[in-house]
Motif scaffolding. Structure first.
Motif, PDB file in Angstrom:
ATOM      1  N   GLY A   1     -12.519 -35.748 -35.003  1.00  0.00           N
ATOM      2  CA  GLY A   1     -11.300 -36.411 -34.586  1.00  0.00           C
ATOM      3  C   GLY A   1     -11.580 -37.569 -33.635  1.00  0.00           C
ATOM      4  N   SER A   2     -10.840 -37.610 -32.540  1.00  0.00           N
ATOM      5  CA  SER A   2     -10.978 -38.705 -31.570  1.00  0.00           C
ATOM      6  C   SER A   2     -11.896 -38.330 -30.411  1.00  0.00           C
ATOM      7  N   ALA A   3     -12.635 -37.229 -30.536  1.00  0.00           N
ATOM      8  CA  ALA A   3     -13.430 -36.727 -29.409  1.00  0.00           C
ATOM      9  C   ALA A   3     -14.433 -37.747 -28.898  1.00  0.00           C
ATOM     10  N   GLN A   4     -15.069 -38.493 -29.791  1.00  0.00           N
ATOM     11  CA  GLN A   4     -16.049 -39.480 -29.338  1.00  0.00           C
ATOM     12  C   GLN A   4     -15.393 -40.616 -28.558  1.00  0.00           C
ATOM     13  N   GLU A   5     -14.238 -41.075 -29.016  1.00  0.00           N
ATOM     14  CA  GLU A   5     -13.540 -42.137 -28.306  1.00  0.00           C
ATOM     15  C   GLU A   5     -13.127 -41.678 -26.917  1.00  0.00           C
ATOM     16  N   VAL A   6     -12.629 -40.442 -26.826  1.00  0.00           N
ATOM     17  CA  VAL A   6     -12.257 -39.892 -25.521  1.00  0.00           C
ATOM     18  C   VAL A   6     -13.480 -39.808 -24.622  1.00  0.00           C
ATOM     19  N   SER A   7     -14.614 -39.411 -25.190  1.00  0.00           N
ATOM     20  CA  SER A   7     -15.823 -39.273 -24.370  1.00  0.00           C
ATOM     21  C   SER A   7     -16.303 -40.618 -23.844  1.00  0.00           C
ATOM     22  N   LEU A   8     -16.057 -41.707 -24.580  1.00  0.00           N
ATOM     23  CA  LEU A   8     -16.417 -43.034 -24.091  1.00  0.00           C
ATOM     24  C   LEU A   8     -15.577 -43.400 -22.876  1.00  0.00           C
ATOM     25  N   VAL A   9     -14.278 -43.131 -22.946  1.00  0.00           N
ATOM     26  CA  VAL A   9     -13.407 -43.393 -21.793  1.00  0.00           C
ATOM     27  C   VAL A   9     -13.850 -42.543 -20.609  1.00  0.00           C
TER      28      VAL A   9
ATOM     29  N   PHE B   1     -25.564 -42.842 -28.825  1.00  0.00           N
ATOM     30  CA  PHE B   1     -24.104 -42.849 -28.943  1.00  0.00           C
ATOM     31  C   PHE B   1     -23.618 -44.182 -29.495  1.00  0.00           C
ATOM     32  N   CYS B   2     -22.694 -44.110 -30.475  1.00  0.00           N
ATOM     33  CA  CYS B   2     -21.989 -45.304 -30.931  1.00  0.00           C
ATOM     34  C   CYS B   2     -20.686 -44.867 -31.606  1.00  0.00           C
ATOM     35  N   LEU B   3     -19.733 -45.775 -31.651  1.00  0.00           N
ATOM     36  CA  LEU B   3     -18.459 -45.530 -32.321  1.00  0.00           C
ATOM     37  C   LEU B   3     -18.435 -46.267 -33.654  1.00  0.00           C
ATOM     38  N   LYS B   4     -17.888 -45.625 -34.676  1.00  0.00           N
ATOM     39  CA  LYS B   4     -17.839 -46.247 -36.003  1.00  0.00           C
ATOM     40  C   LYS B   4     -16.726 -45.611 -36.816  1.00  0.00           C
TER      41      LYS B   4
END
Length: 399
Positions: free
Chosen positions: A298-306, A240-243
C-alpha cells in the motif's frame, strides 16, 4: 512429466529462475515450488546468509495491521527458525535519559541472520530444499537471465556497522537516539541468552562509520559496563526508493533489489517477504506484480519517507520528544500511528520529494523512481558517484 520409449520420466515443466537467495528470493522460491513448479535459485555467495554474522535483527510489527506470525501463516512459511516476540525495551535520548517502553502485542520479533543454526536464512533454505528448490552457489547471473530479481541492495541509503559477541549481560533491548553519535540513525544493543548484537546505523557521513561506532559503544558502556567476548564485525546497508512499477524488462524486482524498505528505522525484512510472495503469486496466477506488491504494501513506503524526513529534521530535541511519548503509551500502538497514512502526511509528501534531495548519481536498479539522489550539475558530471552513496571498498561484508 512425460514418459519416453525407455520408460524414463522427463520433467518438461518450465524452470523458474531466481537471482538471489535472501528472504525475498527464498520466499518466492518456496511458494512457487510448493505449487508444483521447478525452481532454481542462483546465489552469488558461497552460502545462504554468508554475509551475516549471527546477528539479531528485527521484523517490525507495527507498519501493517497483520501480525508478522499471521503473515507467515498466510504465505505458508513455517517458523523453523529463531523467532522471539519483543514487548519491552529501554529508549535513551541524547542526554542518556532512559525511557522504558512496552507493548501488549509484540512491536517486533527478533530473528537471527547468517548461515547455519537457527537463523532465518537457514530456516528458509531448509524449506526451499524440502520443496525441491535447487540452489546454485557462487553464481552471479544477470537480471535478463532470470524470472525474479532478488539480488539485494545496490546502493547505500543507510549504513550500519555491527558487532556480535557473547556477554554476561542479562537480556537487553536498548536503543540510543542521538544524532551526534549516529547521524540520521540510532545505535542499539540487543542481548538474548548471553548472545549480543551491538550496532550503529547512520544515513549521513558514511566515511565516519567506524568512528561513530566507537563513540556509540563508549556511550553504551557508560550506561552499563559489559564484557565483550569473541567479537565479530560486519557492515550492512539499506536501499530505498519510491516507484509506481518494480518491473524492469518484464522482470519483478523484489526486496531491496526493488528499493523496498521501511525508511523510518531501516527494517525491511517484512517488505522483502511480502514482495517475494507477491512475485511468486504473479507467476502462479498470471497477475500483475505491480498490482500485487501495491496490495501487500500500500502506501507504507510513502509514509515511511515522510517519517524519515521528520526524524532527521527534528534533530535530537525531536527524538527526545519521540522517546518520551513512546514511554507514555503502548509502543506497538504508538508506532502503528506513526506508520498510518494521514492527510497531512499525504500533503507533505510532494514537498519532501521535491526538496529533500542531494546532488549525486543514482545507482538504484529500478528505471523510473524517486530517490534522494538528483542529477549532478553539469560541471560535476565527470566526478562519478559520490562516495557517500555507494558501498566503499571497506564494505565487503555488507548485507
Amino acid at each position: 512429466m512425460i514418459q519416453n520409449q525407455n520408460e524414463k520420466m522427463i520433467d518438461v515443466r518450465p524452470v523458474i529462475k531466481i537471482a538471489g537467495a535472501g528472504p525475498s528470493g527464498l520466499t518466492a522460491a518456496i511458494c512457487l515450488a510448493r505449487s508444483g513448479l521447478s525452481v532454481e535459485v542462483f546465489e552469488a555467495k558461497k552460502a545462504v546468509g554468508d554475509r551475516f554474522i549471527g546477528d539479531f535483527q528485527v521484523i517490525e510489527n507495527a507498519s501493517f495491521k497483520e501480525d508478522a506470525l499471521d503473515m507467515f501463516k498466510r504465505m505458508g512459511i513455517q517458523n523453523n527458525f529463531f523467532l522471539k516476540p519483543v514487548h519491552q525495551a529501554v529508549f535513551y535520548d541524547h542526554r542518556l535519559k532512559p525511557y522504558p517502553v512496552q507493548s501488549d502485542c509484540p512491536y517486533g520479533y527478533f530473528i537471527m541472520r547468517g548461515p547455519g543454526g537457527e537463523t532465518l536464512d537457514q530456516g528458509l533454505l531448509n524449506q526451499a530444499r524440502s520443496a525441491g528448490v535447487k540452489i546454485h552457489y557462487g553464481r552471479r547471473v544477470k537480471p535478463e537471465a532470470v524470472d525474479i530479481v532478488a539480488t539485494g541492495p545496490a546502493v547505500a541509503d543507510g549504513l550500519a556497522k555491527e558487532m556480535t559477541f557473547s556477554t554476561d549481560l542479562p537480556d537487553t533491548i536498548s536503543v540510543l537516539f542521538d544524532m551526534d553519535v549516529s547521524p540520521g540513525g540510532y545505535s542499539y544493543l540487543f542481548v538474548v541468552d548471553g548472545q549480543a548484537t551491538f550496532g550503529c546505523a547512520i544515513t549521513r557521513d558514511f566515511d565516519g562509520i567506524k568512528n561513530y561506532f566507537e563513540i556509540a559503544l563508549k556511550r553504551f558502556q557508560t550506561i552499563q559496563t559489559f564484557v565483550i567476548n569473541r567479537p565479530k564485525f560486519a557492515y550492512s546497508y539499506m536501499n530505498f526508493c519510491l516507484k509506481s512499477s518494480a518491473m524492469d524488462n518484464g522482470k519483478p524486482f523484489v526486496g531491496e533489489a526493488g528499493g523496498f524498505q521501511d525508511y523510518l528505522f531501516g527494517l525491511g525484512i517484512r517488505y522483502a517477504i511480502k514482495t517475494g510472495y507477491a512475485a511468486a503469486t504473479s507467476i502462479l496466477d498470471n497477475e500483475s506484480y505491480d498490482i500485487l506488491w501495491q496490495q501487500e504494501i500500500g502506501s507504507a513506503q510513502e509514509v515511511s519517507l515522510v517519517n524519515r524526513s521528520l526524524y532527521e529534521i527534528g534533530g535530537n530535541w525531536g527524538l527526545a520528544s519521540f522517546v518520551k511519548r513512546a514511554g507514555r503509551r503502548d509502543l506497538q500502538t504508538y508506532l502503528a500511528k506513526w506508520h498510518k497514512q494521514a492527510l497531512w502526511k499525504k500533503l507533505l509528501l510532494p514537498w519532501i520529494k521535491q526538496f529533500w534531495e542531494k546532488e549525486s548519481r543514482c545507482f538504484h536498479r529500478i528505471p523510473d523512481h524517486w530517490c534522494r539522489e538528483k542529477p549532478l550539475a553539469s560541471s560535476k558530471t565527470e566526478l562519478g558517484p559520490l562516495k557517500e552513496n555507494r558501498p566503499s571498498s571497506q564494505n565487503t561484508l555488507l548485507k
